[in-house]
Design a protein around this motif. Structure first.
Motif, PDB file in Angstrom:
ATOM      1  N   GLY A   1       0.821  -1.198   0.000  1.00 31.12           N
ATOM      2  CA  GLY A   1       0.000   0.000   0.000  1.00 31.12           C
ATOM      3  C   GLY A   1       0.852   1.243   0.000  1.00 31.12           C
ATOM      4  N   GLY A   2       0.192   2.391  -0.059  1.00 32.97           N
ATOM      5  CA  GLY A   2       0.935   3.636  -0.085  1.00 32.97           C
ATOM      6  C   GLY A   2       0.027   4.852  -0.114  1.00 32.97           C
ATOM      7  N   LEU A   3       0.642   5.986  -0.394  1.00 33.04           N
ATOM      8  CA  LEU A   3      -0.044   7.277  -0.469  1.00 33.04           C
ATOM      9  C   LEU A   3      -0.063   7.756  -1.911  1.00 33.04           C
ATOM     10  CD1 LEU A   3       1.596   8.968   2.637  1.00 33.04           C
ATOM     11  CD2 LEU A   3      -0.629   7.810   2.514  1.00 33.04           C
ATOM     12  N   THR A   4      -1.124   8.463  -2.275  1.00 32.63           N
ATOM     13  CA  THR A   4      -1.312   8.916  -3.650  1.00 32.63           C
ATOM     14  C   THR A   4      -1.601  10.409  -3.689  1.00 32.63           C
ATOM     15  OG1 THR A   4      -2.366   6.798  -4.148  1.00 32.63           O
ATOM     16  CG2 THR A   4      -2.663   8.532  -5.758  1.00 32.63           C
ATOM     17  N   TYR A   5      -1.119  11.049  -4.755  1.00 33.25           N
ATOM     18  CA  TYR A   5      -1.545  12.409  -5.095  1.00 33.25           C
ATOM     19  C   TYR A   5      -2.070  12.350  -6.524  1.00 33.25           C
ATOM     20  CZ  TYR A   5      -1.626  17.005  -7.022  1.00 33.25           C
ATOM     21  OH  TYR A   5      -2.045  18.130  -7.674  1.00 33.25           O
ATOM     22  N   GLY A   6      -3.149  13.081  -6.781  1.00 33.23           N
ATOM     23  CA  GLY A   6      -3.670  13.111  -8.134  1.00 33.23           C
ATOM     24  C   GLY A   6      -4.470  14.360  -8.430  1.00 33.23           C
ATOM     25  N   TYR A   7      -4.838  14.482  -9.686  1.00 35.21           N
ATOM     26  CA  TYR A   7      -5.631  15.613 -10.149  1.00 35.21           C
ATOM     27  C   TYR A   7      -6.612  15.114 -11.198  1.00 35.21           C
ATOM     28  CZ  TYR A   7      -6.819  20.390 -11.373  1.00 35.21           C
ATOM     29  OH  TYR A   7      -7.495  21.575 -11.561  1.00 35.21           O
ATOM     30  N   GLN A   8      -7.834  15.625 -11.152  1.00 37.93           N
ATOM     31  CA  GLN A   8      -8.853  15.236 -12.120  1.00 37.93           C
ATOM     32  C   GLN A   8      -9.387  16.471 -12.833  1.00 37.93           C
ATOM     33  OE1 GLN A   8     -12.817  12.702 -11.685  1.00 37.93           O
ATOM     34  NE2 GLN A   8     -11.040  11.660 -10.820  1.00 37.93           N
ATOM     35  N   TRP A   9      -9.435  16.386 -14.163  1.00 39.83           N
ATOM     36  CA  TRP A   9      -9.944  17.464 -15.001  1.00 39.83           C
ATOM     37  C   TRP A   9     -11.321  17.098 -15.526  1.00 39.83           C
ATOM     38  CZ3 TRP A   9      -4.992  15.596 -15.285  1.00 39.83           C
ATOM     39  CH2 TRP A   9      -3.954  16.501 -15.051  1.00 39.83           C
ATOM     40  N   ILE A  10     -12.230  18.043 -15.505  1.00 43.31           N
ATOM     41  CA  ILE A  10     -13.559  17.850 -16.084  1.00 43.31           C
ATOM     42  C   ILE A  10     -13.458  18.143 -17.574  1.00 43.31           C
ATOM     43  CG2 ILE A  10     -15.935  18.694 -16.142  1.00 43.31           C
ATOM     44  CD1 ILE A  10     -15.581  19.416 -13.149  1.00 43.31           C
ATOM     45  N   LEU A  11     -13.797  17.142 -18.397  1.00 42.21           N
ATOM     46  CA  LEU A  11     -13.752  17.325 -19.851  1.00 42.21           C
ATOM     47  C   LEU A  11     -15.121  17.729 -20.398  1.00 42.21           C
ATOM     48  CD1 LEU A  11     -11.607  14.213 -20.847  1.00 42.21           C
ATOM     49  CD2 LEU A  11     -10.831  16.563 -20.440  1.00 42.21           C
TER      50      LEU A  11
END
Length: 189
Positions: free
Chosen positions: A126-136
């Protein structure tokens, strides 16, 4: 194979109980680049919290018995800084999988042995995540995320991609990248 089937059944049972405002059906394009068919579902519990569950399965054997066969299940709890399915998020993920990899020419550090040897076993972590989501659009989003953490690998090592003579059984502790995704998402609700 039984574990993969059970994981897929659990994924779809969870999807039938929509306890959320939004559900996203997704696929990781990075997995497709490694010839791994995959599917994910993400559920919004409220404006700031979602749970993402992804599965991938690669059963293929290529020319000269090259293979990166595996299955993986990777659930993740996410916290969004703005709102669900929009902008920055931080997550904590787990993973479990099984692999059978060999005959692949990868000139990178730890993976360079894959040309001469075949490794078969399980991984948990397991681990830690960073992310970004764009609305298309109203129904479509694009997401990029990267995670780092720990994986315990239990494996058997063989002298070549086709050979069945066991060289060793061992385990390894891995610290590093545990998740990489560029996902296309269809919002159901």
């Amino acid at each position: 194979m039984k574990r993969l089937f059970l994981s897929i059944v659990i994924l779809f049972v969870i999807s039938s109980y929509s306890f959320s405002q939004s559900v996203g059906l997704k696929t990781n394009l990075v997995h497709w680049a490694t010839t791994t068919p995959n599917l994910g579902l993400e559920f919004s519990f409220n404006r700031k919290v979602t749970i993402d569950i992804g599965v991938g399965y690669n059963p293929f054997v290529f020319k000269d018995n090259k293979k990166v066969q595996h299955w993986i299940v990777q659930p993740e709890l996410r916290y969004w800084t703005c709102e669900s399915f929009n902008g920055h998020f931080f997550g904590i993920h787990a993973l479990i999988g099984e692999y059978n990899v060999g005959g692949v020419d990868v000139p990178l550090g730890r993976l360079k042995d894959l040309k001469e040897y075949r490794y078969q076993g399980y991984g948990y972590g397991g681990g830690l995540t960073y992310g970004y989501q764009w609305i298309l659009s109203k129904r479509w989003n694009l997401e990029a995320s990267l995670g780092a953490g720990y994986v315990y690998l239990d494996y058997d090592k063989y002298p070549c991609a086709k050979c069945g003579t066991l060289l060793e059984s061992n385990n390894k502790n891995y610290f590093g990248v545990t998740k990489a995704a560029v996902s296309l998402i269809y919002l159901i609700k």
